[in-house]
Design a protein around this motif. Structure first.
Motif, short mmCIF file in Angstrom:
data_model
loop_
_atom_site.label_atom_id
_atom_site.label_comp_id
_atom_site.label_asym_id
_atom_site.label_seq_id
_atom_site.Cartn_x
_atom_site.Cartn_y
_atom_site.Cartn_z
N GLU A 37 0.93 -1.20 0.05
CA GLU A 37 -0.07 -0.09 0.04
C GLU A 37 0.88 1.30 -0.03
OE1 GLU A 37 -3.75 -1.88 2.41
OE2 GLU A 37 -2.31 -0.56 3.48
N LEU A 38 2.05 1.24 0.66
CA LEU A 38 2.76 2.24 0.73
C LEU A 38 3.96 2.70 -0.38
CD1 LEU A 38 3.74 1.79 4.51
CD2 LEU A 38 2.17 3.56 3.69
N ASP A 39 3.70 3.71 -0.95
CA ASP A 39 4.80 4.44 -1.67
C ASP A 39 5.36 5.69 -1.37
OD1 ASP A 39 2.80 6.18 -2.56
OD2 ASP A 39 2.08 5.11 -4.19
N GLU A 40 6.20 6.15 -2.21
CA GLU A 40 6.86 7.42 -1.86
C GLU A 40 5.95 8.48 -1.73
OE1 GLU A 40 6.08 7.43 -6.33
OE2 GLU A 40 6.96 6.19 -4.86
N ARG A 41 4.64 8.49 -1.81
CA ARG A 41 3.61 9.53 -1.88
C ARG A 41 3.00 9.25 -0.41
NH1 ARG A 41 0.15 9.65 -6.89
NH2 ARG A 41 0.43 7.42 -6.46
N THR A 42 2.48 8.09 -0.04
CA THR A 42 1.62 7.74 0.82
C THR A 42 2.35 7.33 2.19
OG1 THR A 42 1.77 5.24 0.28
CG2 THR A 42 -0.36 7.00 -0.37
N ALA A 43 3.60 7.00 2.18
CA ALA A 43 4.57 6.77 3.55
C ALA A 43 4.41 7.81 4.19
CB ALA A 43 5.97 6.12 3.09
N PRO A 44 4.94 9.17 3.73
CA PRO A 44 4.52 10.40 4.72
C PRO A 44 3.34 10.68 5.20
CG PRO A 44 5.94 11.06 2.57
CD PRO A 44 5.35 9.35 2.39
N LEU A 45 2.21 10.37 4.30
CA LEU A 45 0.81 10.76 4.56
C LEU A 45 0.41 9.75 5.68
CD1 LEU A 45 -1.76 12.27 3.91
CD2 LEU A 45 -2.35 10.28 2.40
N ALA A 46 0.91 8.49 5.65
CA ALA A 46 0.44 7.68 6.75
C ALA A 46 0.90 8.18 8.18
CB ALA A 46 1.00 6.33 6.28
N SER A 66 -20.20 11.82 25.86
CA SER A 66 -19.44 12.34 24.87
C SER A 66 -19.07 11.33 24.18
CB SER A 66 -18.47 13.29 25.32
OG SER A 66 -17.27 12.74 25.79
N GLY A 67 -18.56 11.57 22.97
CA GLY A 67 -17.61 10.64 22.25
C GLY A 67 -16.51 11.40 21.48
N HIS A 68 -15.65 10.44 20.87
CA HIS A 68 -14.48 11.02 19.95
C HIS A 68 -14.28 10.02 19.08
CE1 HIS A 68 -11.73 7.99 21.35
NE2 HIS A 68 -12.02 8.32 22.54
N LEU A 69 -13.48 10.46 17.86
CA LEU A 69 -13.21 9.65 16.76
C LEU A 69 -12.37 8.59 17.05
CD1 LEU A 69 -12.92 10.10 13.23
CD2 LEU A 69 -10.58 10.56 13.95
N LEU A 70 -12.65 7.54 16.41
CA LEU A 70 -12.13 6.35 16.59
C LEU A 70 -11.02 6.10 15.48
CD1 LEU A 70 -14.69 3.55 17.51
CD2 LEU A 70 -13.45 4.82 19.15
N GLY A 71 -11.14 6.42 14.31
CA GLY A 71 -10.00 6.64 13.24
C GLY A 71 -9.94 5.68 12.46
N GLY A 72 -10.40 4.46 12.67
CA GLY A 72 -10.27 3.25 11.56
C GLY A 72 -10.68 3.39 10.27
N ALA A 73 -11.98 3.99 10.02
CA ALA A 73 -12.46 4.36 8.87
C ALA A 73 -11.80 5.29 8.00
CB ALA A 73 -14.03 4.66 8.84
N LEU A 74 -11.57 6.42 8.70
CA LEU A 74 -10.39 7.21 8.11
C LEU A 74 -9.04 6.99 7.59
CD1 LEU A 74 -9.97 10.49 7.56
CD2 LEU A 74 -9.38 10.61 9.93
N GLY A 134 -5.13 2.98 3.23
CA GLY A 134 -5.19 1.63 3.03
C GLY A 134 -5.74 0.94 4.22
N PRO A 135 -6.31 -0.28 4.12
CA PRO A 135 -6.67 -1.10 5.38
C PRO A 135 -5.53 -1.65 6.24
CG PRO A 135 -7.14 -2.33 3.28
CD PRO A 135 -6.59 -1.03 2.86
N TYR A 136 -4.52 -2.11 5.37
CA TYR A 136 -3.55 -2.70 6.45
C TYR A 136 -2.45 -1.59 7.07
CZ TYR A 136 -3.94 -7.07 3.79
OH TYR A 136 -4.43 -8.35 3.32
N THR A 137 -2.44 -0.62 6.12
CA THR A 137 -1.87 0.68 6.72
C THR A 137 -2.68 1.38 7.91
OG1 THR A 137 -0.62 1.28 4.54
CG2 THR A 137 -0.39 2.64 6.44
N GLY A 138 -3.82 1.34 7.81
CA GLY A 138 -5.03 1.73 8.60
C GLY A 138 -4.82 1.01 10.10
N ILE A 179 -8.35 -3.03 14.79
CA ILE A 179 -8.67 -4.01 13.58
C ILE A 179 -10.28 -4.19 13.38
CG2 ILE A 179 -8.77 -6.62 13.28
CD1 ILE A 179 -6.36 -6.77 15.47
N VAL A 180 -11.24 -3.99 14.35
CA VAL A 180 -12.55 -4.23 13.98
C VAL A 180 -12.99 -2.93 13.16
CG1 VAL A 180 -14.82 -4.34 14.96
CG2 VAL A 180 -13.10 -5.67 15.99
N THR A 181 -12.59 -1.99 13.31
CA THR A 181 -13.23 -0.57 12.83
C THR A 181 -12.54 -0.85 11.28
OG1 THR A 181 -11.36 0.52 13.74
CG2 THR A 181 -13.39 0.85 14.77
#
Length: 351
Positions: A34-43, A65-73, A79-83, A115-117
């Motif tokens: 999933e990671l390339d020269e563009r997405t590695a810094p973004l991750a 209250s609630g807060h972001l979990l972040g898995g979907a984002l 990408g799912p693995y990098t996520g 994992i689940v999210t």
């Protein structure tokens, strides 16, 4: 949904620790694709952004209250693995530095929140992208629905773990109803934040969004009466900001959110804390092993001004997370780049 020590017994925590470790190992291998020269810094930036936004608790009901979990984002952006790795890095930093989420419950938290999210969100996202009309709006709609469903899925996963290894005798039906009910409301906030963030990045640089990579339909040519895919053309230059500028803007945004906006977040207990207090799940909660950390509870020790203390803690957290995350993803990227060079001619001679 940061589970503290003492909610889940030791055997169940150990099993989830093994599951989490296996998932992280699989994700490290999958992230190479999933990671390339563009997405590695973004991750690394995505991990820092998730850390920052998790400090922004928003009210969802009276006293909750609630807060972001972040898995979907994370899954949609990088990408799912990098996520899975992004959220895991965040949870590790929160547990070690800020005493948020128990150390013995780290496997529980990674399983629920990373994992689940990620798995649920990305599965829903890919399904919707296939059936919806191709376009940026569909990416945003799919992101909203994926994030919305991922949060109650994580609440359900916690309920199942509590059914197996809960340390208090509480009606499982009441726990299930309360957890899923309040986290559906939290999911609406998660979905809004995710859709807005993904939509903003897609509008500026769709090529940097993992989930939007197949928006362009490949040109097909008729050759000898049959349709065949045309050779892939060189990507057209994007008349937008460079990846470096996107990274800088994202980092500044994360610092502002964690260092300033977090002071105005809701002080009410989050969904799990509220349900635990109302139903007695927290009767056997244990003090965190690093409760005396200089950054415990998202404040800097010996800094008496609450606004300054929380702001400094947020800035430190974003900085540590982006450094740790970037180091992990650059290492994974280098392993990918070095992979073909490690294959000897003899190993492929029989292919």
């Amino acid at each position: 949904m940061h589970v503290p020590d003492g909610f889940i017994d030791a055997p169940t925590s150990a099993v989830t620790g093994v599951v989490a470790a296996a998932a992280v190992a699989v994700s490290l291998r999958g992230a190479r694709r999933e990671l390339d020269e563009r997405t590695a810094p973004l991750a690394g930036l995505v991990a820092a952004f998730i850390f920052a936004v998790q400090m922004l608790n928003f009210p969802v009901a009276a006293g909750t209250s609630g807060h972001l979990l972040g898995g979907a984002l994370a899954a949609i952006l990088v990408g799912p693995y990098t996520g899975v790795l992004c959220v895991s890095v965040v949870l590790l930093m929160q547990s070690i530095l800020f005493a948020d989420g128990g150390l013995t419950a780290l496997g529980v938290n990674i399983t629920n929140m990373a994992i689940v999210t990620t798995v649920v969100a990305y599965a829903v996202f890919r399904l919707l992208v296939k059936v919806l009309p191709r376009g940026r709006r569909s990416i945003t709609v799919a992101s909203f629905a994926a994030a919305l469903l991922s949060v109650p899925a994580a609440a359900l996963a916690f309920t199942l773990m509590f059914a197996v290894g809960g340390t208090t005798d509480v009606s499982l039906g009441k726990v299930l109803t309360a957890m899923v009910g309040v986290h559906v409301l939290i999911g609406l906030g998660e979905a809004t934040i995710t859709a807005l963030t993904v939509g903003a990045v897609v509008a500026v640089r769709p090529d940097l969004v993992y989930g939007a990579r197949d928006l362009r339909q490949r040109l097909r040519l008729r050759v000898n009466g049959e349709l065949v895919d045309a050779p892939a053309a060189e990507p057209a230059p994007v008349a937008a900001r460079s990846p470096r500028k996107i990274w800088a803007v994202g980092l500044v945004t994360s610092l502002v959110l964690a260092g300033f906006v977090s002071f105005y977040a809701s002080a009410s207990p989050d969904g799990l804390e509220k349900v635990a207090a109302d139903h007695g799940i927290d009767k056997k909660a244990e003090n965190h092993a690093v409760a005396d950390s200089p950054l415990a509870d998202y404040g800097v020790k010996d800094v008496t001004d609450a606004r300054l203390s929380g702001g400094l803690a947020g800035v430190i957290g974003v900085g540590v997370t982006v450094v740790a995350g970037s180091a992990v993803f650059w290492a994974v990227r280098r392993r990918r780049a070095a992979g073909p060079a490690d294959v000897s001619p003899a190993s492929t001679s029989g292919a």
